[in-house]
Design a protein around this motif. Structure first.
Motif, PDB file in Angstrom:
ATOM      1  N   PRO A 107      -5.459   3.682 -10.936  1.00 49.06           N
ATOM      2  CA  PRO A 107      -5.465   2.268 -10.549  1.00 49.06           C
ATOM      3  C   PRO A 107      -5.302   1.337 -11.752  1.00 49.06           C
ATOM      4  N   TYR A 137       1.953   1.661  -3.540  1.00 48.53           N
ATOM      5  CA  TYR A 137       0.752   1.948  -4.339  1.00 48.53           C
ATOM      6  C   TYR A 137       0.342   3.420  -4.175  1.00 48.53           C
ATOM      7  N   ASP A 138       0.325   3.897  -2.935  1.00 49.09           N
ATOM      8  CA  ASP A 138      -0.067   5.285  -2.666  1.00 49.09           C
ATOM      9  C   ASP A 138       0.908   6.274  -3.305  1.00 49.09           C
ATOM     10  N   SER A 189       0.822  -1.211   0.000  1.00 50.88           N
ATOM     11  CA  SER A 189       0.000   0.000   0.000  1.00 50.88           C
ATOM     12  C   SER A 189       0.852   1.256   0.000  1.00 50.88           C
ATOM     13  N   PHE A 193       7.516  -4.118  -5.373  1.00 54.61           N
ATOM     14  CA  PHE A 193       6.071  -3.932  -5.538  1.00 54.61           C
ATOM     15  C   PHE A 193       5.468  -5.089  -6.331  1.00 54.61           C
ATOM     16  N   TYR A 241       3.028  -8.557  -4.892  1.00 55.48           N
ATOM     17  CA  TYR A 241       1.744  -8.905  -5.516  1.00 55.48           C
ATOM     18  C   TYR A 241       1.733 -10.334  -6.053  1.00 55.48           C
ATOM     19  N   ILE A 294      -1.643   1.184 -12.731  1.00 53.60           N
ATOM     20  CA  ILE A 294      -0.885   0.366 -11.768  1.00 53.60           C
ATOM     21  C   ILE A 294      -1.156  -1.113 -11.988  1.00 53.60           C
ATOM     22  N   GLN A 295      -2.423  -1.469 -12.219  1.00 56.88           N
ATOM     23  CA  GLN A 295      -2.766  -2.870 -12.457  1.00 56.88           C
ATOM     24  C   GLN A 295      -2.090  -3.382 -13.727  1.00 56.88           C
TER      25      GLN A 295
END
Length: 242
Positions: free
Chosen positions: A122, A112-113, A109, A149, A153, A125-126
């Motif tokens: 989003p 991600y932030d 997170s 990162f 995942y 990022i995905q």
């Protein structure tokens, strides 16, 4: 206390060996189904908090864990009985998986932030997580951080180590003066000194970048913590146990 193979430990070892050997003989890969994935990963399933405890990445991995289960778990099962030991083992293993997930969630997170802060959506990022590469000048993070990162995942956790660490801590609480003869240390060392030492090592390696190999240090710490809490409670209230 003797080292006779107790009932629960015998069955746990048998299941672990079958789950390790069968996929290799059948040339099947069950890791997407049984290993513990990051919750946002498409392969994640809630059952993986149990099934990951029966999967191992190598012969050395399963050998070390099953030896630890036998060596430290035997006197505990003899003392507690089969049902209490099984409850303890699974509680430590599931707790290890949950704390490992929480640690990963915090790390994931955070990155991600930062990516959202750089202006990525989003969906952007995905896409990075799906294809494993990026070409976006807005990302002001090191390549090492982006690999971390991606790894958080995609890399699943396997092994009984978390549950075994719970067993190890409980052994240290009940048999703190037991001398442990270690291959890498020439002099036998009391459990009350050795166990805190290896837990501090896991905490250090889990919070720094000095870890050697792909080790889930926070799973070890999680299993140890849950194991400590249950064993401490049972020891404190053992006069109430039947």
């Amino acid at each position: 206390m003797n080292n006779k193979l107790t009932d629960a430990i015998k069955h746990l070892i048998i299941i672990n060996v079958i789950v390790f050997v069968a996929p290799q003989l059948l040339k099947l890969d069950f890791s997407n189904m049984l290993a513990l994935h990051y919750p946002k990963n498409e392969h994640f399933g809630i059952w993986q908090y149990i099934t990951h405890m029966f999967m191992h990445g190598s012969f050395g991995h399963i050998l070390f864990n099953m030896y630890g289960l036998w060596a430290f778990g035997t006197p505990l099962e003899q003392m507690w009985g089969k049902k209490k030991f099984v409850f303890f083992y699974f509680s430590a293993g599931i707790g290890a998986g949950l704390i490992y997930t929480l640690a990963n969630y915090y790390q994931f997170s955070s990155i991600y932030d930062q990516l959202i802060g750089f202006g990525l959506t989003p969906e952007n990022i995905q896409n990075i997580l799906n294809i494993g590469s990026y070409n976006d000048s807005r990302i002001a993070l090191s390549n090492e951080k982006m690999i971390e990162f991606y790894s958080l995942y995609h890399t699943p956790a396997v092994g009984a180590s978390g549950a075994v660490y719970g067993v190890l801590v409980a052994f240290g609480m009940y048999f703190k003066d037991a001398k442990l003869a270690l291959i890498f240390f020439p002099v036998p060392i009391a459990a009350k000194y050795f166990i805190p030492f290896i837990l501090l090592g896991d905490l250090f390696f889990g919070m720094t970048k000095y870890s050697v190999g792909n080790v889930a240090h926070f799973a070890h710490i999680g299993g140890a913590l849950i194991g400590f809490l249950i064993a401490w409670y049972w020891k404190k209230n053992q006069f109430k146990m039947h």
